[in-house]
Scaffold this motif. Sequence first.
Motif, PDB file in Angstrom:
ATOM      1  N   THR A 162       0.820  -1.216   0.000  1.00 24.92           N
ATOM      2  CA  THR A 162       0.000   0.000   0.000  1.00 24.92           C
ATOM      3  C   THR A 162       0.853   1.265   0.000  1.00 24.92           C
ATOM      4  N   GLU A 216       2.426  -0.228  -5.507  1.00 30.62           N
ATOM      5  CA  GLU A 216       1.364  -1.237  -5.541  1.00 30.62           C
ATOM      6  C   GLU A 216       1.560  -2.216  -6.700  1.00 30.62           C
ATOM      7  N   THR A 220      -4.901  -1.913 -16.622  1.00 30.59           N
ATOM      8  CA  THR A 220      -5.604  -2.761 -15.659  1.00 30.59           C
ATOM      9  C   THR A 220      -5.992  -4.095 -16.298  1.00 30.59           C
ATOM     10  N   ASN A 267     -17.771 -13.425  -8.424  1.00 32.98           N
ATOM     11  CA  ASN A 267     -17.427 -12.147  -7.798  1.00 32.98           C
ATOM     12  C   ASN A 267     -16.080 -11.646  -8.326  1.00 32.98           C
ATOM     13  N   SER A 301     -15.111  -8.742  -8.792  1.00 37.99           N
ATOM     14  CA  SER A 301     -14.693  -7.437  -8.260  1.00 37.99           C
ATOM     15  C   SER A 301     -13.586  -7.550  -7.209  1.00 37.99           C
ATOM     16  N   ILE A 302     -13.477  -8.716  -6.531  1.00 32.08           N
ATOM     17  CA  ILE A 302     -12.441  -8.838  -5.494  1.00 32.08           C
ATOM     18  C   ILE A 302     -11.055  -8.731  -6.140  1.00 32.08           C
ATOM     19  N   ASN A 343     -10.427  -7.738  -9.221  1.00 31.19           N
ATOM     20  CA  ASN A 343     -10.345  -6.493  -9.993  1.00 31.19           C
ATOM     21  C   ASN A 343      -9.941  -5.306  -9.119  1.00 31.19           C
ATOM     22  N   PHE A 344     -10.385  -5.314  -7.845  1.00 34.25           N
ATOM     23  CA  PHE A 344     -10.044  -4.222  -6.919  1.00 34.25           C
ATOM     24  C   PHE A 344      -8.532  -4.131  -6.733  1.00 34.25           C
ATOM     25  N   PHE A 345      -7.892  -5.268  -6.477  1.00 32.38           N
ATOM     26  CA  PHE A 345      -6.435  -5.269  -6.260  1.00 32.38           C
ATOM     27  C   PHE A 345      -5.681  -4.923  -7.546  1.00 32.38           C
ATOM     28  N   ASN A 394      -6.842  -3.046 -10.010  1.00 32.98           N
ATOM     29  CA  ASN A 394      -7.027  -1.599 -10.215  1.00 32.98           C
ATOM     30  C   ASN A 394      -6.054  -0.796  -9.388  1.00 32.98           C
ATOM     31  N   LEU A 395      -5.928  -1.202  -8.129  1.00 33.25           N
ATOM     32  CA  LEU A 395      -5.025  -0.519  -7.195  1.00 33.25           C
ATOM     33  C   LEU A 395      -3.591  -0.569  -7.717  1.00 33.25           C
ATOM     34  N   LYS A 426      -2.995   1.572 -11.135  1.00 39.65           N
ATOM     35  CA  LYS A 426      -3.070   3.032 -11.023  1.00 39.65           C
ATOM     36  C   LYS A 426      -1.737   3.651 -10.632  1.00 39.65           C
TER      37      LYS A 426
END
Length: 472
Positions: free
Chosen positions: A54, A68, A316, A456, A458-459, A461-463, A465-466, A469
């Motif tokens: 992070t 990240e 991404t 699911n 999105s789990i 995809n969230f990491f 995306n992070l 970026k």
Amino acid sequence: MENINFIYPEIFIAISILGLLMVGVFKTNSFNLVTKLTSFMLLITIPIVFLNSTVSMKLFSNNYIVDELSSFLKILILGSSAFALFFTDQYIKKNKLDKFEYPVLITTAILGMFVMVSSNNLIGLYLGIELQSLSLYVLASLSRDSTKSTEAGVKYFVLGALSSGLLLYGCSLVYGFTGSTNYYVIAENFSADNIALLFGLVFILIGLAFKISAVPFHMWTPDVYEGAPTSVTAFFALAPKVAGFGAIIRILYIAFGNVFDEWQSILIFISVASMILGAVAAIGQTNIKRLMAYSSISHMGYGLAGLATGINEGVTASVLYIFLYVVMNIGSFACILIMKRKDIYLENIRDLSGLSKNHPLVAFCLTVMFFSLAGIPPLAGFFAKFYIFMAVVKADLIILAVIGLVTSVISAFYYLRIIKIIYFDPEQEKFDPISSKGVKISLALSTLLILFYFLNPSILNFFVNLASKSVQ
């Protein structure tokens, strides 16, 4: 020594390599012990890397970046390498390749990959690539009694040395005309009007394209995949691809981010050529490892298509694609290692004939992997390609998206041909019972993830995306 705590994973791996070498040299028959210690070390390193996941930290005068993206890719490298060690353990022993140098070389390659994905400097990038490559050359020729393996190692070394020379020449041109090897300084001083700098950019891209087997620098891949021991081929198909993509993302979007128009057309050409050649050349293959080689060439083309968009969605999508590609390859190679009769490992696709009647569960898992690689919904491979095409269309690269769709349909042919052999051709003698826990667990986990990713997405995809970026 500023913020040295952010490179604890690299220091830990480097010290571990020395320790593993000491154990290997001074203890006889130390393969089992060194392999277990290596696997333990890889698993211990994952939480150490995660602690930095992070933060975004620039070290050593902005020449090394821990952010990240690098943390995500390092965890993927560690996880895929641990799986490669886990499910190939029995193969290594059966083929009498159980030398302690095997896990040590894999660990050394991983250290090189870490440097590749974090380097913000051309010299660091080159050192990382060479550290990785030298280990991989030796691994390819690990089976010293096999002519094919020796030939694979020599071919890989000769062509790898050529690509390294081109990469180094490109680096020297860029350094000569920008006055620095740091990505930030290169970005400030890079001028699209300078032809020599553009040549430098092209040579660097050639060197990196070779590392991920992208066309037209793919020529080593089928021979090395076929000739190297299957355990080594499995490793080649996993972690080195991740590191290669990480290095390409960082150098293109940071060092050459201001000359996007110049490298976009090159990347589109490489992407299109890889997708077409991978899809067409795989059709006539009879060896499953050669087919996986052409499959990897094709998939690298899809990954590069995302990067060619130059937008956040494209990066991404590419990072997500490489993650799911690694998972699909873990499952596919676990299935390939099941192809064994009378203690002899088989590689001919015809040996899978009638597999569904003798080994229905293995046939189902292999079908899931190949359907996913072909991009059939609702499997994870479909979403990986869907996100790539969405990004490509958003960037107004319609022709690239159409070519990607057409090559997807063509490549589905050779995956479906294998599934037809598995389910509709006459059954052959049964494979040996699966006694490797590593193969069973790797196959089960990868199949479940590919099968139920759609529930699911999105789990993950969230990491992703992070991670992506951090280079935008």
